[in-house]
Design a protein around this motif. Structure first.
Motif, PDB file in Angstrom:
ATOM      1  N   ARG A   1      -8.939   2.911  -1.310  1.00 35.47           N
ATOM      2  CA  ARG A   1      -8.057   3.242  -2.428  1.00 35.47           C
ATOM      3  C   ARG A   1      -7.375   4.590  -2.191  1.00 35.47           C
ATOM      4  O   ARG A   1      -6.179   4.756  -2.457  1.00 35.47           O
ATOM      5  CB  ARG A   1      -8.839   3.261  -3.737  1.00 35.47           C
ATOM      6  N   ALA A   2      -8.128   5.551  -1.685  1.00 34.10           N
ATOM      7  CA  ALA A   2      -7.554   6.866  -1.397  1.00 34.10           C
ATOM      8  C   ALA A   2      -6.483   6.764  -0.315  1.00 34.10           C
ATOM      9  O   ALA A   2      -5.410   7.379  -0.428  1.00 34.10           O
ATOM     10  CB  ALA A   2      -8.648   7.837  -0.976  1.00 34.10           C
ATOM     11  N   LEU A   3      -6.749   5.973   0.721  1.00 36.94           N
ATOM     12  CA  LEU A   3      -5.765   5.790   1.784  1.00 36.94           C
ATOM     13  C   LEU A   3      -4.538   5.051   1.262  1.00 36.94           C
ATOM     14  O   LEU A   3      -3.395   5.442   1.557  1.00 36.94           O
ATOM     15  CB  LEU A   3      -6.367   5.054   2.971  1.00 36.94           C
ATOM     16  N   ALA A   4      -4.747   3.998   0.480  1.00 38.82           N
ATOM     17  CA  ALA A   4      -3.630   3.237  -0.078  1.00 38.82           C
ATOM     18  C   ALA A   4      -2.756   4.133  -0.950  1.00 38.82           C
ATOM     19  O   ALA A   4      -1.525   4.063  -0.891  1.00 38.82           O
ATOM     20  CB  ALA A   4      -4.143   2.045  -0.880  1.00 38.82           C
ATOM     21  N   ARG A   5      -3.383   4.971  -1.732  1.00 36.06           N
ATOM     22  CA  ARG A   5      -2.628   5.893  -2.582  1.00 36.06           C
ATOM     23  C   ARG A   5      -1.748   6.816  -1.731  1.00 36.06           C
ATOM     24  O   ARG A   5      -0.567   7.002  -2.015  1.00 36.06           O
ATOM     25  CB  ARG A   5      -3.589   6.714  -3.436  1.00 36.06           C
ATOM     26  N   GLN A   6      -2.329   7.378  -0.692  1.00 35.82           N
ATOM     27  CA  GLN A   6      -1.566   8.284   0.159  1.00 35.82           C
ATOM     28  C   GLN A   6      -0.434   7.560   0.888  1.00 35.82           C
ATOM     29  O   GLN A   6       0.652   8.117   1.064  1.00 35.82           O
ATOM     30  CB  GLN A   6      -2.496   8.981   1.155  1.00 35.82           C
ATOM     31  N   LEU A   7      -0.676   6.321   1.309  1.00 32.03           N
ATOM     32  CA  LEU A   7       0.375   5.537   1.969  1.00 32.03           C
ATOM     33  C   LEU A   7       1.540   5.274   1.022  1.00 32.03           C
ATOM     34  O   LEU A   7       2.706   5.388   1.413  1.00 32.03           O
ATOM     35  CB  LEU A   7      -0.193   4.214   2.490  1.00 32.03           C
ATOM     36  N   VAL A   8       1.233   4.926  -0.221  1.00 27.91           N
ATOM     37  CA  VAL A   8       2.290   4.666  -1.204  1.00 27.91           C
ATOM     38  C   VAL A   8       3.054   5.950  -1.516  1.00 27.91           C
ATOM     39  O   VAL A   8       4.290   5.939  -1.579  1.00 27.91           O
ATOM     40  CB  VAL A   8       1.709   4.023  -2.484  1.00 27.91           C
ATOM     41  N   VAL A   9       2.351   7.050  -1.681  1.00 25.52           N
ATOM     42  CA  VAL A   9       3.013   8.332  -1.943  1.00 25.52           C
ATOM     43  C   VAL A   9       3.923   8.701  -0.778  1.00 25.52           C
ATOM     44  O   VAL A   9       5.074   9.110  -0.974  1.00 25.52           O
ATOM     45  CB  VAL A   9       1.974   9.444  -2.220  1.00 25.52           C
ATOM     46  N   TYR A  10       3.439   8.522   0.431  1.00 29.97           N
ATOM     47  CA  TYR A  10       4.249   8.831   1.614  1.00 29.97           C
ATOM     48  C   TYR A  10       5.477   7.926   1.693  1.00 29.97           C
ATOM     49  O   TYR A  10       6.588   8.388   1.960  1.00 29.97           O
ATOM     50  CB  TYR A  10       3.399   8.683   2.878  1.00 29.97           C
TER      51      TYR A  10
END
Length: 86
Positions: free
Chosen positions: A33-42
């Motif tokens: 979830r943390a990685l997915a969040r960062q990918l979407v933000v990026y």
């Protein structure tokens, strides 16, 4: 000497990088979830709002059957409204 000890936000302590890695790996959904969040933000250049959390959880849910792999998270994030509608 490098002090590799610390405390996670939930209070769990670690004394080495190996312990830190073990603690993170113990909860793969949280890590995904943390990685997915960062990918979407990026990808979108916008932070995740409170109203976006269900869509982010859906991305992670759909990636679960593929072991929360990076490819699965990228594909599901790209197909989600978080990416397509921002």
């Amino acid at each position: 000497a490098v002090d590799a000890s610390g405390t996670l936000a939930d209070g769990r302590r670690f004394e080495s990088f190996a312990e830190f890695r073990r603690l993170l790996a113990a909860d793969p959904r949280r890590l995904a979830r943390a990685l997915a969040r960062q990918l979407v933000v990026y990808a979108t250049g916008a932070d995740i709002a409170a109203t976006d959390r269900p869509a982010l959880d859906a991305v992670v849910d759909r990636a679960a059957d593929r072991g929360y792999g990076v490819r699965a998270l990228v594909q599901e994030g790209g197909a989600s409204p978080l990416f397509r509608e921002q």
